[in-house]
Design an enzyme around this catalytic site. Sequence first.
Site, PDB file in Angstrom:
ATOM      1  N   SER A  25       0.817  -1.207   0.000  1.00  0.00           N
ATOM      2  CA  SER A  25       0.000   0.000   0.000  1.00  0.00           C
ATOM      3  C   SER A  25       0.859   1.269   0.000  1.00  0.00           C
ATOM      4  O   SER A  25       1.918   1.326   0.618  1.00  0.00           O
ATOM      5  CB  SER A  25      -0.919   0.010   1.227  1.00  0.00           C
ATOM      6  OG  SER A  25      -1.567   1.260   1.363  1.00  0.00           O
ATOM      7  N   SER A  27      -0.262   3.971   1.374  1.00  0.00           N
ATOM      8  CA  SER A  27      -0.742   4.777   2.504  1.00  0.00           C
ATOM      9  C   SER A  27       0.324   5.118   3.550  1.00  0.00           C
ATOM     10  O   SER A  27       0.387   6.265   3.995  1.00  0.00           O
ATOM     11  CB  SER A  27      -1.928   4.081   3.174  1.00  0.00           C
ATOM     12  OG  SER A  27      -3.039   4.060   2.304  1.00  0.00           O
ATOM     13  N   LYS A  75     -13.638  -3.886   5.522  1.00  0.00           N
ATOM     14  CA  LYS A  75     -14.420  -2.651   5.597  1.00  0.00           C
ATOM     15  C   LYS A  75     -15.853  -2.878   6.071  1.00  0.00           C
ATOM     16  O   LYS A  75     -16.425  -2.025   6.757  1.00  0.00           O
ATOM     17  CB  LYS A  75     -14.437  -1.951   4.235  1.00  0.00           C
ATOM     18  CG  LYS A  75     -13.102  -1.356   3.829  1.00  0.00           C
ATOM     19  CD  LYS A  75     -13.225  -0.625   2.501  1.00  0.00           C
ATOM     20  CE  LYS A  75     -11.906   0.004   2.110  1.00  0.00           C
ATOM     21  NZ  LYS A  75     -12.015   0.782   0.856  1.00  0.00           N
ATOM     22  N   GLY A 135     -18.966  -4.114  -8.628  1.00  0.00           N
ATOM     23  CA  GLY A 135     -18.443  -4.242  -7.271  1.00  0.00           C
ATOM     24  C   GLY A 135     -19.406  -3.683  -6.250  1.00  0.00           C
ATOM     25  O   GLY A 135     -19.787  -2.516  -6.323  1.00  0.00           O
ATOM     26  N   GLY A 137     -18.839  -4.460  -2.783  1.00  0.00           N
ATOM     27  CA  GLY A 137     -18.190  -4.600  -1.479  1.00  0.00           C
ATOM     28  C   GLY A 137     -17.943  -3.261  -0.826  1.00  0.00           C
ATOM     29  O   GLY A 137     -18.698  -2.308  -1.030  1.00  0.00           O
ATOM     30  N   GLY A 138     -16.863  -3.182  -0.032  1.00  0.00           N
ATOM     31  CA  GLY A 138     -16.598  -1.959   0.708  1.00  0.00           C
ATOM     32  C   GLY A 138     -16.454  -0.729  -0.167  1.00  0.00           C
ATOM     33  O   GLY A 138     -17.123   0.282   0.037  1.00  0.00           O
ATOM     34  N   ALA A 139     -15.589  -0.811  -1.193  1.00  0.00           N
ATOM     35  CA  ALA A 139     -15.385   0.330  -2.089  1.00  0.00           C
ATOM     36  C   ALA A 139     -16.632   0.612  -2.911  1.00  0.00           C
ATOM     37  O   ALA A 139     -17.048   1.766  -3.064  1.00  0.00           O
ATOM     38  CB  ALA A 139     -14.192   0.070  -2.998  1.00  0.00           C
ATOM     39  N   TYR A 237      -5.578   1.887  -7.496  1.00  0.00           N
ATOM     40  CA  TYR A 237      -4.571   2.942  -7.604  1.00  0.00           C
ATOM     41  C   TYR A 237      -3.148   2.405  -7.768  1.00  0.00           C
ATOM     42  O   TYR A 237      -2.214   3.180  -7.991  1.00  0.00           O
ATOM     43  CB  TYR A 237      -4.635   3.869  -6.377  1.00  0.00           C
ATOM     44  CG  TYR A 237      -4.325   3.196  -5.060  1.00  0.00           C
ATOM     45  CD1 TYR A 237      -3.017   3.030  -4.623  1.00  0.00           C
ATOM     46  CD2 TYR A 237      -5.351   2.739  -4.238  1.00  0.00           C
ATOM     47  CE1 TYR A 237      -2.731   2.419  -3.418  1.00  0.00           C
ATOM     48  CE2 TYR A 237      -5.080   2.131  -3.026  1.00  0.00           C
ATOM     49  CZ  TYR A 237      -3.768   1.980  -2.617  1.00  0.00           C
ATOM     50  OH  TYR A 237      -3.483   1.376  -1.423  1.00  0.00           O
ATOM     51  N   GLY A 258      -7.535   5.319  -9.516  1.00  0.00           N
ATOM     52  CA  GLY A 258      -7.890   5.470  -8.108  1.00  0.00           C
ATOM     53  C   GLY A 258      -6.970   6.353  -7.291  1.00  0.00           C
ATOM     54  O   GLY A 258      -7.240   6.600  -6.114  1.00  0.00           O
TER      55      GLY A 258
END
Length: 289
Positions: A25, A27, A75, A135, A137-139, A237, A258
Site C-alpha cells: 500500500s 498509505s 471494511k 463491485g 463490497g466496501g469500495a 490505484y 484510483g
Amino acid sequence: MGIDLTVSGETKLTGLVGGSGITSSFSPRMHTASFAEVGVDAVYLSFPITPEMLGDVVRGLQDIAVGYNVTMPYKTYICELLDGLSPAARLMGAVNTVVVKDGKSYGHNTDGAGFSENLRLHGFDPSGKKVTIVGAGGAGSAVSTQLALDGAASISIFNIRDEFWDKTITRIESLSKETGVKVTLSDLAERDHLASSIAESDLFVNATRVGAGDLIDQCVIDEDMLHEGLTVADTVYNPVESKLIKMAKAHGLAAYGGLGMLLQQAALAEKIWFGTDMPIELIREKLFS
C-alpha cells in the site's frame, strides 16, 4: 524520498488494517510524508491481519491509537465491532476510517466522498447522471452511496452472486428509499445486461480489485462495452493506470484511476484524526510523479 521524522514519547499512532496485500500500500508513505510536512507528531504503520484477529486488533488499537484506516477485506466486517458509525458509514455499511475518542472507536467512510471529489476536480458532476458500477463490497458500497447522495439519476450495480448477496440487496433497498435514487443490483455473470447498462450510462466505475495485484492483467468489462461520451473511473490505484484506464484512454475517453480518490480520502481521514489539512498536491508531486 527521505523523510525526517523524529519519534518521541508524544508520537501518536495511526495505521492501516487489512489483509496480507497491504504491505504494498502507498498509505504509509503518503501519510508519513503528510505528517512530516504539516508538523503532526505521528507515525502510520501497516497491520496485515487474518480475519480471526480483527476483533482483538480493534480492541488493541482502541487503547493505543488515535485512529486508523481499514481496507479490504474488513471494511464491512468491522462495522459491528465499533462503538458508533457516522451517517455515511451506516448507510454504506462499510468503514474505511476509524477515530478513537475517549476510549471508544467510531467508524467513518471517506472513500465515497474522496471518489466524488476527485470526479469534480476533473470536471465531472455526478448529479443527474446514469451510473454503472461493478463491485458491491466496501469500495463499491462507498461509491454507490455517495453518488446516490450526490443526486445521480440512477445507479446499476453488478456483483458476483456471493454469500453477501441478500445482505447487499437489503442495503441497496435502504439506500434507494433514503435517497430517492433508483439503485439496482444485478449478477455480474449477466454480461449482456452489463453491456446494455453501460451503453446507457454516463459513468462506469470499477470498484473491485480487478486490475491490481494478481489480477493486474484483467479487466471487469470487455473493450466493446466502451462508448463515446462515457466517463470511466477505477478505484484501483496501484498500478496508477489499470488495464481498464489504459483501455478507456486508448478510446479517447475521460478516464481516472484510483490515485486521486486515494489522496482525497486520505486528506479527509487526516482531518478526522487531527483536524489538519493534508498538502495533497505536494504529496502527489513527491510520491507519485
